[in-house]
Design a protein around this motif. Structure first.
Motif: not given
Ligand SMILES: [Zn+2]
Ligand SMILES: [Zn+2]
Length: 299
Positions: A94, A210, A167, A176, A178-179
């Motif tokens: 990343t 995000r 997503q 989320c 992402d997290c």
């Protein structure tokens, strides 16, 4: 009661990230990550695995990682939960090594001109699809390098499509992507630079910030009645890539009926029939109406 400054949770984010601004520290985290998780690493074993010239400097860097990323126990050192997440992010690349794909031809038709002249590319962490015939930029989406790395160009196209759908599905279920934090949905009007529409559904994470952006057409197309409408007429939405579906990526069949409160109407066409879908400001489908003989098929 005074704050406990030695507790990991009390460390400010800025300090946390400045404590990582050194390759020796990332090397320490990497060495601990490669080591068997169940047994802590002794100071000397850890020192042997990291390329630092003297013990004093090594000790200093190690101390900067304790307690947030590295836990010090009697038997030695190990990663904390945050340390493991960091190590995985570094392993996923990343922070470094961004891949790039020169434009390559892909299957499918341009929604704007109907020509099969689409090409995809990946550059600067953005996946883009453009039409060589009419020069329309069909989509341009921020995509992490992990979706691209290690895949052939055609695999990247498949992976991108699945990744995008997942997503949005995850975000619209309140998680989320992402997290895992709680997500708030809204209609945003500052998304013109990201997609074709002047108002679009967004899902913003209350933890990491995000923001996932989609289109009302993409949400409408997820409704079972809309899928059934297409399936029954032999024109399944699954037979096309999502960027070939006008309602997903362009505004031609998407109407803003009211801005306060929000009300959108998305119209799909198949086998000469129309399917009108109303979506409100909470991003719920509030009405689906099928009308016979109302215009051409959109395939
Ligand atoms: Zn075109
Ligand atoms: Zn988040």
């Amino acid at each position: 009661m005074p704050p406990h400054a030695d507790r990991p949770g009390d460390l400010q984010s800025v300090e946390v990230f400045s404590s990582l601004g050194d390759e020796n520290r990332l090397a320490i985290v990497g060495a601990l990550h490669e080591h068997d998780d169940a047994t802590p690493m002794s100071f000397s074993t850890l020192y042997d695995h990291v390329d630092v010239d003297d013990t004093g400097r090594f000790n200093y860097h190690l101390s900067q990682l304790v307690p947030h990323f590295v836990a010090k126990r009697e038997e030695g050192y190990g990663l904390t939960g945050a340390g493991r997440r960091l190590a995985r992010a570094v392993a996923a690349g990343t922070f470094t090594d961004v891949p790039r794909l020169e434009p390559f031809a892909i299957d499918g038709r341009c929604y704007a001109c109907g020509d099969d002249a689409l090409e995809a590319s990946y550059d600067d962490e953005a996946f883009a699809i453009r039409c060589r015939h009419c020069d329309e930029l069909v989509l341009d989406v921020h995509v992490p390098p992990t979706v691209v790395r290690g895949r052939s160009p055609s695999e990247v196209v498949d992976a991108f499509e699945r990744w995008s759908k997942l997503q949005v599905d995850q975000a619209r279920h309140g998680i989320c992507p992402d997290c895992g934090g709680a997500v708030e949905s809204a209609v945003a009007t500052d998304v013109a630079s990201e997609i074709e529409f002047d108002a679009a559904p967004t899902f913003t994470c209350s933890v990491c910030g995000r923001r996932a952006v989609t289109s009302v057409g993409a949400l409408a197309a997820r409704h079972p009645a809309v899928r059934e409408f297409h399936d029954e007429r032999g024109e399944s939405l699954d037979d096309r890539r999502y960027w070939e579906i006008d309602q997903y990526v362009a505004g031609q069949h998407v109407e803003v009926r009211s801005r306060d409160p929000w009300l959108f109407c998305v119209s799909f066409y198949a086998a000469g029939d129309a399917c009108h879908v109303e979506i409100d400001g909470t991003l719920e489908v509030v009405r689906v109406e099928i009308a016979g003989g109302e215009g051409p098929s959109d395939v």
